[in-house]
Design a protein around this motif. Structure first.
Motif, PDB file in Angstrom:
ATOM      1  N   ARG A 119     -12.296  -2.101   2.626  1.00  0.00           N
ATOM      2  CA  ARG A 119     -12.487  -2.157   4.080  1.00  0.00           C
ATOM      3  C   ARG A 119     -11.618  -3.257   4.687  1.00  0.00           C
ATOM      4  O   ARG A 119     -10.942  -3.039   5.698  1.00  0.00           O
ATOM      5  CB  ARG A 119     -13.962  -2.403   4.405  1.00  0.00           C
ATOM      6  N   TRP A 120     -11.636  -4.446   4.085  1.00  0.00           N
ATOM      7  CA  TRP A 120     -10.838  -5.545   4.623  1.00  0.00           C
ATOM      8  C   TRP A 120      -9.345  -5.210   4.566  1.00  0.00           C
ATOM      9  O   TRP A 120      -8.593  -5.508   5.495  1.00  0.00           O
ATOM     10  CB  TRP A 120     -11.120  -6.828   3.862  1.00  0.00           C
ATOM     11  N   ASP A 121      -8.917  -4.596   3.483  1.00  0.00           N
ATOM     12  CA  ASP A 121      -7.508  -4.237   3.340  1.00  0.00           C
ATOM     13  C   ASP A 121      -7.080  -3.261   4.429  1.00  0.00           C
ATOM     14  O   ASP A 121      -5.936  -3.296   4.899  1.00  0.00           O
ATOM     15  CB  ASP A 121      -7.268  -3.624   1.957  1.00  0.00           C
ATOM     16  N   ARG A 122      -7.997  -2.399   4.858  1.00  0.00           N
ATOM     17  CA  ARG A 122      -7.679  -1.405   5.891  1.00  0.00           C
ATOM     18  C   ARG A 122      -7.657  -1.991   7.299  1.00  0.00           C
ATOM     19  O   ARG A 122      -6.910  -1.522   8.149  1.00  0.00           O
ATOM     20  CB  ARG A 122      -8.685  -0.255   5.831  1.00  0.00           C
ATOM     21  N   VAL A 123      -8.484  -3.000   7.546  1.00  0.00           N
ATOM     22  CA  VAL A 123      -8.565  -3.527   8.915  1.00  0.00           C
ATOM     23  C   VAL A 123      -7.601  -4.682   9.165  1.00  0.00           C
ATOM     24  O   VAL A 123      -7.270  -4.987  10.314  1.00  0.00           O
ATOM     25  CB  VAL A 123     -10.004  -3.968   9.272  1.00  0.00           C
ATOM     26  N   LYS A 124      -7.138  -5.339   8.114  1.00  0.00           N
ATOM     27  CA  LYS A 124      -6.371  -6.579   8.320  1.00  0.00           C
ATOM     28  C   LYS A 124      -5.050  -6.324   9.052  1.00  0.00           C
ATOM     29  O   LYS A 124      -4.651  -7.153   9.892  1.00  0.00           O
ATOM     30  CB  LYS A 124      -6.118  -7.288   6.990  1.00  0.00           C
ATOM     31  N   LYS A 125      -4.367  -5.217   8.792  1.00  0.00           N
ATOM     32  CA  LYS A 125      -3.084  -4.988   9.467  1.00  0.00           C
ATOM     33  C   LYS A 125      -3.256  -4.715  10.958  1.00  0.00           C
ATOM     34  O   LYS A 125      -2.591  -5.372  11.778  1.00  0.00           O
ATOM     35  CB  LYS A 125      -2.309  -3.849   8.804  1.00  0.00           C
ATOM     36  N   PRO A 126      -4.106  -3.752  11.369  1.00  0.00           N
ATOM     37  CA  PRO A 126      -4.256  -3.549  12.813  1.00  0.00           C
ATOM     38  C   PRO A 126      -4.794  -4.782  13.533  1.00  0.00           C
ATOM     39  O   PRO A 126      -4.374  -5.075  14.655  1.00  0.00           O
ATOM     40  CB  PRO A 126      -5.233  -2.369  12.927  1.00  0.00           C
ATOM     41  N   LYS A 187      -0.004 -15.875   9.257  1.00  0.00           N
ATOM     42  CA  LYS A 187       1.310 -16.421   8.925  1.00  0.00           C
ATOM     43  C   LYS A 187       1.790 -15.894   7.581  1.00  0.00           C
ATOM     44  O   LYS A 187       2.964 -15.524   7.418  1.00  0.00           O
ATOM     45  CB  LYS A 187       1.235 -17.955   8.892  1.00  0.00           C
ATOM     46  N   LYS A 188       0.879 -15.827   6.621  1.00  0.00           N
ATOM     47  CA  LYS A 188       1.222 -15.299   5.299  1.00  0.00           C
ATOM     48  C   LYS A 188       1.579 -13.813   5.376  1.00  0.00           C
ATOM     49  O   LYS A 188       2.562 -13.370   4.774  1.00  0.00           O
ATOM     50  CB  LYS A 188       0.041 -15.507   4.343  1.00  0.00           C
ATOM     51  N   LEU A 189       0.785 -13.038   6.130  1.00  0.00           N
ATOM     52  CA  LEU A 189       1.069 -11.616   6.271  1.00  0.00           C
ATOM     53  C   LEU A 189       2.426 -11.380   6.921  1.00  0.00           C
ATOM     54  O   LEU A 189       3.186 -10.497   6.510  1.00  0.00           O
ATOM     55  CB  LEU A 189      -0.030 -10.935   7.094  1.00  0.00           C
ATOM     56  N   ASN A 190       2.728 -12.169   7.952  1.00  0.00           N
ATOM     57  CA  ASN A 190       4.012 -12.024   8.633  1.00  0.00           C
ATOM     58  C   ASN A 190       5.176 -12.373   7.709  1.00  0.00           C
ATOM     59  O   ASN A 190       6.231 -11.719   7.746  1.00  0.00           O
ATOM     60  CB  ASN A 190       4.051 -12.911   9.879  1.00  0.00           C
ATOM     61  N   LYS A 191       4.993 -13.393   6.881  1.00  0.00           N
ATOM     62  CA  LYS A 191       6.035 -13.773   5.925  1.00  0.00           C
ATOM     63  C   LYS A 191       6.263 -12.658   4.914  1.00  0.00           C
ATOM     64  O   LYS A 191       7.410 -12.346   4.562  1.00  0.00           O
ATOM     65  CB  LYS A 191       5.639 -15.072   5.209  1.00  0.00           C
ATOM     66  N   GLU A 192       5.184 -12.051   4.432  1.00  0.00           N
ATOM     67  CA  GLU A 192       5.305 -10.934   3.494  1.00  0.00           C
ATOM     68  C   GLU A 192       6.015  -9.760   4.143  1.00  0.00           C
ATOM     69  O   GLU A 192       6.834  -9.081   3.519  1.00  0.00           O
ATOM     70  CB  GLU A 192       3.913 -10.518   3.004  1.00  0.00           C
ATOM     71  N   LYS A 193       5.713  -9.497   5.430  1.00  0.00           N
ATOM     72  CA  LYS A 193       6.352  -8.408   6.165  1.00  0.00           C
ATOM     73  C   LYS A 193       7.852  -8.657   6.307  1.00  0.00           C
ATOM     74  O   LYS A 193       8.665  -7.759   6.101  1.00  0.00           O
ATOM     75  CB  LYS A 193       5.716  -8.256   7.543  1.00  0.00           C
ATOM     76  N   GLN A 197      10.940  -6.421   4.801  1.00  0.00           N
ATOM     77  CA  GLN A 197      11.983  -5.870   5.652  1.00  0.00           C
ATOM     78  C   GLN A 197      13.373  -6.307   5.196  1.00  0.00           C
ATOM     79  O   GLN A 197      14.313  -5.521   5.218  1.00  0.00           O
ATOM     80  CB  GLN A 197      11.737  -6.303   7.108  1.00  0.00           C
ATOM     81  N   THR A 198      13.479  -7.553   4.750  1.00  0.00           N
ATOM     82  CA  THR A 198      14.754  -8.065   4.230  1.00  0.00           C
ATOM     83  C   THR A 198      15.177  -7.295   2.981  1.00  0.00           C
ATOM     84  O   THR A 198      16.350  -6.951   2.813  1.00  0.00           O
ATOM     85  CB  THR A 198      14.644  -9.572   3.906  1.00  0.00           C
ATOM     86  N   GLN A 199      14.233  -7.018   2.118  1.00  0.00           N
ATOM     87  CA  GLN A 199      14.533  -6.287   0.891  1.00  0.00           C
ATOM     88  C   GLN A 199      14.972  -4.855   1.193  1.00  0.00           C
ATOM     89  O   GLN A 199      15.838  -4.301   0.519  1.00  0.00           O
ATOM     90  CB  GLN A 199      13.303  -6.272  -0.019  1.00  0.00           C
ATOM     91  N   LEU A 200      14.375  -4.236   2.232  1.00  0.00           N
ATOM     92  CA  LEU A 200      14.744  -2.868   2.600  1.00  0.00           C
ATOM     93  C   LEU A 200      16.160  -2.809   3.177  1.00  0.00           C
ATOM     94  O   LEU A 200      16.895  -1.853   2.929  1.00  0.00           O
ATOM     95  CB  LEU A 200      13.744  -2.316   3.607  1.00  0.00           C
ATOM     96  N   VAL A 201      16.543  -3.852   3.918  1.00  0.00           N
ATOM     97  CA  VAL A 201      17.866  -3.884   4.535  1.00  0.00           C
ATOM     98  C   VAL A 201      18.948  -4.161   3.522  1.00  0.00           C
ATOM     99  O   VAL A 201      20.025  -3.574   3.536  1.00  0.00           O
ATOM    100  CB  VAL A 201      17.912  -4.960   5.655  1.00  0.00           C
ATOM    101  N   SER A 202      18.668  -5.056   2.549  1.00  0.00           N
ATOM    102  CA  SER A 202      19.667  -5.457   1.566  1.00  0.00           C
ATOM    103  C   SER A 202      19.872  -4.406   0.489  1.00  0.00           C
ATOM    104  O   SER A 202      19.144  -3.462   0.368  1.00  0.00           O
ATOM    105  CB  SER A 202      19.249  -6.771   0.921  1.00  0.00           C
TER     106      SER A 202
END
Length: 202
Positions: A119-126, A187-193, A197-202
């Motif tokens: 449940r927490w994993d599903r709600v944390k992003k939105p 802050k941690k979630l944003n850093k992971e995001k 994104q950097t890995q997808l671009v490179s």
């Protein structure tokens, strides 16, 4: 084949009050299930981990707003110090969250650890995405706007960035939004995001 005759597999269980209880059939041929027992309600994901042995029921239950709030509160009140990178400590942390959540939960509404993690994993992003919208709205519209107006602006931003889909988890966000632990978590979630994104671009 009737429900009572069907073989039960490892994952064919439900959360809540004890199952298969009914009233005697008028003709004496078995149990006549109560209407409330046979009515399927709202669904949750079922997992193999039944460490806390929540009581069973044939009803499948969604999370109410009050339950979401208790989950968020339990998440906030338990420390995550030295949790990252250590599966044993992470399991212990969620065990503590689960114990706190279930400590004032009716037996027919208890959840096991994995269900609460899911449940927490599903709600944390939105919730995190909406928090970002609220932060931007607060920065842009600081003067002359009430908190309710900033929240309304955040809802409009969220919908515009999510295909006009409304944000429905404000009850959770209101619990966590001013907490230091939540700020660090975002802050941690944003850093992971950003890393992803950097890995997808490179």
């Amino acid at each position: 084949m009737s429900y009572l005759q069907m073989p039960q597999t490892k994952n064919s269980h439900f959360v809540g009050a004890p199952s298969c209880r009914g009233t005697p059939s008028p003709n004496g041929n078995g149990l006549a299930m109560d209407a409330a027992d046979t009515q399927e309600e709202e669904s949750i994901d079922i997992d193999d981990d039944d460490t806390l042995e929540p009581a069973r029921t044939e009803k499948r239950l969604n999370y109410s707003h009050e339950e979401d709030i208790r989950l968020a509160s339990a998440w906030l009140q338990n420390s995550v110090d030295s949790v990252d990178g250590n599966d044993r400590k992470l399991d212990q942390y969620w065990g503590d969250v689960t114990a706190m959540y279930n400590s004032n939960t009716p037996s027919n509404r208890r959840r096991n650890r994995n269900q609460l993690e899911i449940r927490w994993d599903r709600v944390k992003k939105p919730v995190s995405d909406f928090h970002g919208c609220w932060v931007r709205a607060t920065r842009v519209f600081q003067s002359g706007m009430s908190d309710d107006q900033r929240i309304e602006q955040a809802h409009e931003l969220y919908a515009s960035e999510h295909g006009e889909k409304p944000f429905l988890l404000q009850h959770i966000w209101k619990v966590v939004r001013h907490e230091r632990k939540w700020a660090a978590y975002v802050k941690k979630l944003n850093k992971e995001k950003e890393t992803m994104q950097t890995q997808l671009v490179s």
